[in-house]
Every structure is written in C-alpha cells, then in structure tokens.
Design a protein around this motif. Structure first.
Motif, short mmCIF file in Angstrom:
data_model
loop_
_atom_site.label_atom_id
_atom_site.label_comp_id
_atom_site.label_asym_id
_atom_site.label_seq_id
_atom_site.Cartn_x
_atom_site.Cartn_y
_atom_site.Cartn_z
N GLY A 23 -12.89 -10.35 -30.11
CA GLY A 23 -12.22 -9.14 -29.62
C GLY A 23 -12.44 -8.94 -28.13
N LEU A 24 -12.88 -7.72 -27.76
CA LEU A 24 -13.07 -7.39 -26.34
C LEU A 24 -14.09 -8.28 -25.65
CD1 LEU A 24 -13.00 -3.47 -26.36
CD2 LEU A 24 -11.23 -5.04 -25.53
N PHE A 25 -15.07 -8.79 -26.40
CA PHE A 25 -16.07 -9.66 -25.79
C PHE A 25 -15.46 -11.00 -25.38
CE2 PHE A 25 -18.61 -6.55 -27.92
CZ PHE A 25 -19.77 -6.45 -27.18
N ARG A 26 -14.41 -11.40 -26.08
CA ARG A 26 -13.73 -12.65 -25.73
C ARG A 26 -12.63 -12.41 -24.70
NH1 ARG A 26 -12.75 -17.77 -27.83
NH2 ARG A 26 -14.06 -17.37 -29.61
N ASN A 27 -11.91 -11.32 -24.84
CA ASN A 27 -10.71 -11.09 -24.04
C ASN A 27 -10.92 -10.30 -22.76
OD1 ASN A 27 -9.28 -12.41 -26.10
ND2 ASN A 27 -9.04 -10.50 -27.23
N ASN A 28 -12.02 -9.59 -22.65
CA ASN A 28 -12.27 -8.75 -21.49
C ASN A 28 -13.51 -9.27 -20.74
OD1 ASN A 28 -13.14 -6.71 -19.71
ND2 ASN A 28 -12.20 -5.11 -20.96
N PRO A 29 -13.31 -9.91 -19.60
CA PRO A 29 -14.45 -10.47 -18.85
C PRO A 29 -15.51 -9.42 -18.50
CG PRO A 29 -12.37 -11.29 -17.96
CD PRO A 29 -12.02 -10.22 -18.96
N ALA A 30 -15.11 -8.19 -18.25
CA ALA A 30 -16.09 -7.16 -17.89
C ALA A 30 -17.00 -6.83 -19.08
CB ALA A 30 -15.37 -5.90 -17.41
N THR A 31 -16.45 -6.80 -20.28
CA THR A 31 -17.26 -6.53 -21.48
C THR A 31 -18.23 -7.67 -21.73
OG1 THR A 31 -15.44 -5.25 -22.44
CG2 THR A 31 -17.16 -6.00 -23.95
N ARG A 32 -17.74 -8.88 -21.60
CA ARG A 32 -18.61 -10.06 -21.78
C ARG A 32 -19.73 -10.04 -20.75
NH1 ARG A 32 -17.84 -16.02 -23.23
NH2 ARG A 32 -15.88 -15.33 -24.13
N THR A 33 -19.40 -9.76 -19.49
CA THR A 33 -20.39 -9.75 -18.42
C THR A 33 -21.43 -8.65 -18.65
OG1 THR A 33 -18.82 -10.64 -16.85
CG2 THR A 33 -20.69 -9.46 -15.92
N GLU A 34 -20.98 -7.47 -19.09
CA GLU A 34 -21.94 -6.38 -19.38
C GLU A 34 -22.90 -6.82 -20.47
OE1 GLU A 34 -22.07 -1.81 -21.16
OE2 GLU A 34 -20.12 -2.73 -20.73
N PHE A 35 -22.39 -7.38 -21.53
CA PHE A 35 -23.22 -7.85 -22.65
C PHE A 35 -24.26 -8.87 -22.15
CE2 PHE A 35 -23.30 -11.07 -26.28
CZ PHE A 35 -24.37 -10.48 -26.94
N LEU A 36 -23.79 -9.88 -21.48
CA LEU A 36 -24.69 -10.95 -21.04
C LEU A 36 -25.71 -10.44 -20.02
CD1 LEU A 36 -22.16 -13.93 -20.91
CD2 LEU A 36 -23.85 -13.39 -22.69
N SER A 37 -25.31 -9.48 -19.17
CA SER A 37 -26.27 -8.94 -18.19
C SER A 37 -27.34 -8.10 -18.89
CB SER A 37 -25.55 -8.14 -17.11
OG SER A 37 -25.06 -6.91 -17.63
N LEU A 38 -27.00 -7.46 -19.98
CA LEU A 38 -28.00 -6.67 -20.73
C LEU A 38 -29.02 -7.57 -21.43
CD1 LEU A 38 -25.70 -3.90 -22.27
CD2 LEU A 38 -27.47 -3.60 -20.51
N LEU A 39 -28.69 -8.83 -21.61
CA LEU A 39 -29.64 -9.76 -22.25
C LEU A 39 -30.68 -10.29 -21.27
CD1 LEU A 39 -27.33 -11.88 -24.56
CD2 LEU A 39 -28.58 -9.78 -25.06
N ARG A 40 -30.44 -10.13 -19.97
CA ARG A 40 -31.41 -10.63 -18.97
C ARG A 40 -32.60 -9.72 -18.86
NH1 ARG A 40 -26.70 -11.11 -15.55
NH2 ARG A 40 -25.67 -13.02 -16.20
#
Length: 179
Positions: A162-179
C-alpha cells in the motif's frame, strides 16, 4: 516424534539408553512441538477480535519484536527481530496481537523472506490498513554453525504494501524510525 529423535541419536552414533540421553527423545519432541506451534494457530484465533474503531490515520509502529524460528532447509534456528508498521484505515489492532502474529508465523518451518511477507499480508488483511511495512533482521544458525560459518552475517528483509510501497515519503518515514 520421540521415536524419530531416538533414531537420530542412533544415526549420529550415540546410545539413546545412556543416562544423559534417556529422556532426550521425549524432551526434543516436546521442544520441536513448541518451536513449531504456529502450525496449530490461525490468524483469527491469534487476533481474537482485538480490532478497535479509530479515526487515527498516522503510522503505528512496533519495533524490536523478538522472533525465533527454524529454517526450513536445515531445521536450524534463526533469531532476530521484526519491525511492523501500518497506517490505520478505520481500525487499529491490539498491540500484543502484532507480536502474536509475528510469533505464529515464526513458529513454523520457514525462510525469512516468506516470514516477512506473511506478517505483512496478515496485518493488511486483518486491519484493512492503507499500508503496511515490515522489516525482519535475523542471524541464521545454518550460516553460522555449518556451511560458510560466518558469525556476523545479519539478513534483513522487507515487505512494503500500500502506501509504504507507493508513497516514498511514507517508506522513508518508516525506515527513518527504525534507525
């Protein structure tokens, strides 16, 4: 399973009747049953109705969920953690249910790539989320104890829906929260 473990002990050259091994086949069978208990669970049973109406549409993230699984190729453990996020779309899932979903799939003979996908697909199915992101990182005993014998290799897999695949900003937010 007890008989199978007795046969394994004999096949490796051990005497299953010696004092230290007398109860090993039964203990090993119980351990294997526990380590594969995910086969006896269903998604509906694990979730158990713990879905709650919510107007929240911001990311929900649960990090560092420990997992223990057995690789389907060698039946050796892989150990690590899962990070699971979703964007609610009218309903949120009880917090502990996310960890229980991870455990249900991890407690099956498994490869990490499929485990990651199963977790993501299940969270999407149960919640009807606008998007789901899952990252799993684990160390595999089949690579550490045999074969190449590399002790520091860490495998990371991800599944974005869904949004994690199609929206680069959502993916980036998710991955940045994992750091």
């Amino acid at each position: 399973m007890k008989d199978a473990f007795t046969s394994i002990l004999r096949a490796v050259g051990e005497n299953p009747d010696r004092e230290g091994l007398r109860d090993t086949p039964e203990r090993a069978a119980k351990a294997m049953s526990y380590l594969t208990k995910g086969y006896g669970q269903t998604l509906d049973e694990v979730v158990n109705g713990a879905l709650f109406d919510s107007d929240n549409s911001e990311m929900v993230l649960v990090k560092d969920i420990e997992l223990y699984s057995l690789c389907e190729h060698h039946m050796l453990p892989f150990v690590g953690k899962a990070h699971v996020a979703y964007i609610p779309s009218g309903r949120v899932l009880g917090l502990s249910k996310i960890a229980r979903i991870v455990d249900m799939y991890a407690r099956r003979l498994q490869i990490q790539e499929n485990l990651t996908k199963q977790i993501a697909d299940s969270i999407m199915e149960v919640t009807g989320a606008a998007g789901v992101g899952v990252v799993v990182e684990a160390q595999h005993m089949c690579m550490m104890m045999r074969g190449v014998e590399k002790q520091n290799g860490l495998m990371k897999t991800s599944m974005m829906l869904g949004l994690f695949r199609n929206n680069p900003a959502t993916r980036t937010e998710f991955l940045s929260l994992l750091r």
